[in-house]
Scaffold this active site. Structure first.
Site, PDB file in Angstrom:
ATOM      1  CB  VAL A 128      -0.966  -0.010   1.219  1.00 16.15           C
ATOM      2  CG1 VAL A 128      -0.220  -0.027   2.523  1.00 16.15           C
ATOM      3  CG2 VAL A 128      -1.967   1.133   1.177  1.00 16.15           C
ATOM      4  CB  CYS A 129       1.261   4.082   0.910  1.00 21.06           C
ATOM      5  SG  CYS A 129       1.761   5.814   1.111  1.00 21.06           S
ATOM      6  CB  ALA A 130       5.664   4.802  -0.922  1.00 23.53           C
ATOM      7  CG  HIS A 177       0.699   8.418  -2.067  1.00 17.85           C
ATOM      8  ND1 HIS A 177       1.112   9.577  -2.685  1.00 17.85           N
ATOM      9  CD2 HIS A 177      -0.051   8.793  -1.002  1.00 17.85           C
ATOM     10  CE1 HIS A 177       0.635  10.616  -2.025  1.00 17.85           C
ATOM     11  NE2 HIS A 177      -0.073  10.163  -0.991  1.00 17.85           N
TER      12      HIS A 177
END
Length: 183
Positions: A99-101, A120
Site C-alpha cells: 500500500v501507498c509507496a 500513492h
C-alpha cells in the site's frame, strides 16, 4: 493462514496498524518483522515493538507478505532481505500486497510487469512497468496494491478476503462499522 508484515523506521502508522489489526481480527497469524531495530518508529512518532527480526522469521511458510508504505519504503527497497522474501513469496504463489509507496518495492522486484496496480499518486513515476490504475485497491493475480492511508481498511479487507474468505472480510467490516465507498 500466516502473514508477514515487515516494518522499518518511518513506516506509515495508519497503514501498518490497520493491516496488523484487521488481519488479526480475521484470525490470521500475523508476524510483525523488524527490518532494522526491533522497535520501529513510524513517520508520525508512534513506535511499535516488532515480533521478530525479519531474518529470524519463517519466510517459507507464509501465505502473504503485506508491506505498509510511508518513508520506510526506501528502507524496504534498499533491503536485499526484504526483496528476497517478496520474490520468494511471489514465486511460491503467496499473496503479495503493498500500500501507498510500498508498491514500488514490488515494481523494483519486477513483479508488476504487465499487471494492473496502484500506489500513492506521488509514486506514479516509479510505477513504470505496470498497468497503472487509480482505484483504491487493485488486485491482479496474487498481487494486491492500494493507494494510501485513506484506503488502508479497504486494502486490509481485500487481503482478508483472499486469505480467510469473503464472509470473514464482510464480518470484520460490519463489526468495525466500515462500508466500502461506492465508486
Amino acid at each position: 493462514m500466516r502473514a508477514l508484515v515487515p516494518l522499518a523506521e518511518g513506516f506509515e502508522e495508519i497503514e501498518a496498524v490497520t493491516i496488523i489489526d484487521v488481519l488479526r481480527r480475521a484470525g490470521i497469524d500475523v508476524t510483525v518483522a523488524a527490518v532494522g531495530a526491533m522497535r520501529a518508529t513510524g513517520s508520525h512518532g508512534i513506535s511499535i515493538e516488532c515480533d521478530a527480526p525479519l531474518a529470524a522469521c519463517d519466510h517459507e511458510h507464509i501465505d502473504a507478505i503485506v508491506l505498509p508504505g510511508g518513508p520506510a519504503t526506501r528502507r524496504l527497497l534498499e533491503s536485499p532481505e526484504v526483496r528476497a522474501v517478496v520474490m520468494r513469496a511471489a514465486a511460491r504463489g503467496a499473496l503479495v500486497a503493498a500500500v501507498c509507496a510500498a508498491p514500488t518495492v514490488l515494481e523494483a522486484c519486477g513483479l508488476l510487469k504487465g499487471k494492473r496496480a496502484t500506489s500513492h499518486p506521488d509514486q506514479v513515476p516509479e510505477m513504470k512497468d505496470c498497468i497503472y490504475m487509480e482505484d483504491a485497491v487493485v488486485e491482479d493475480g496474487n498481487i494486491i496494491t492500494s493507494r494510501g492511508a485513506g484506503t488502508a481498511i479497504e486494502f486490509a479487507a481485500a487481503v482478508v478476503k483472499r486469505l480467510a474468505g469473503e464472509n470473514a472480510a464482510r464480518d470484520i467490516l460490519a463489526r468495525i462499522q466500515y462500508r466500502i465507498p461506492a465508486r
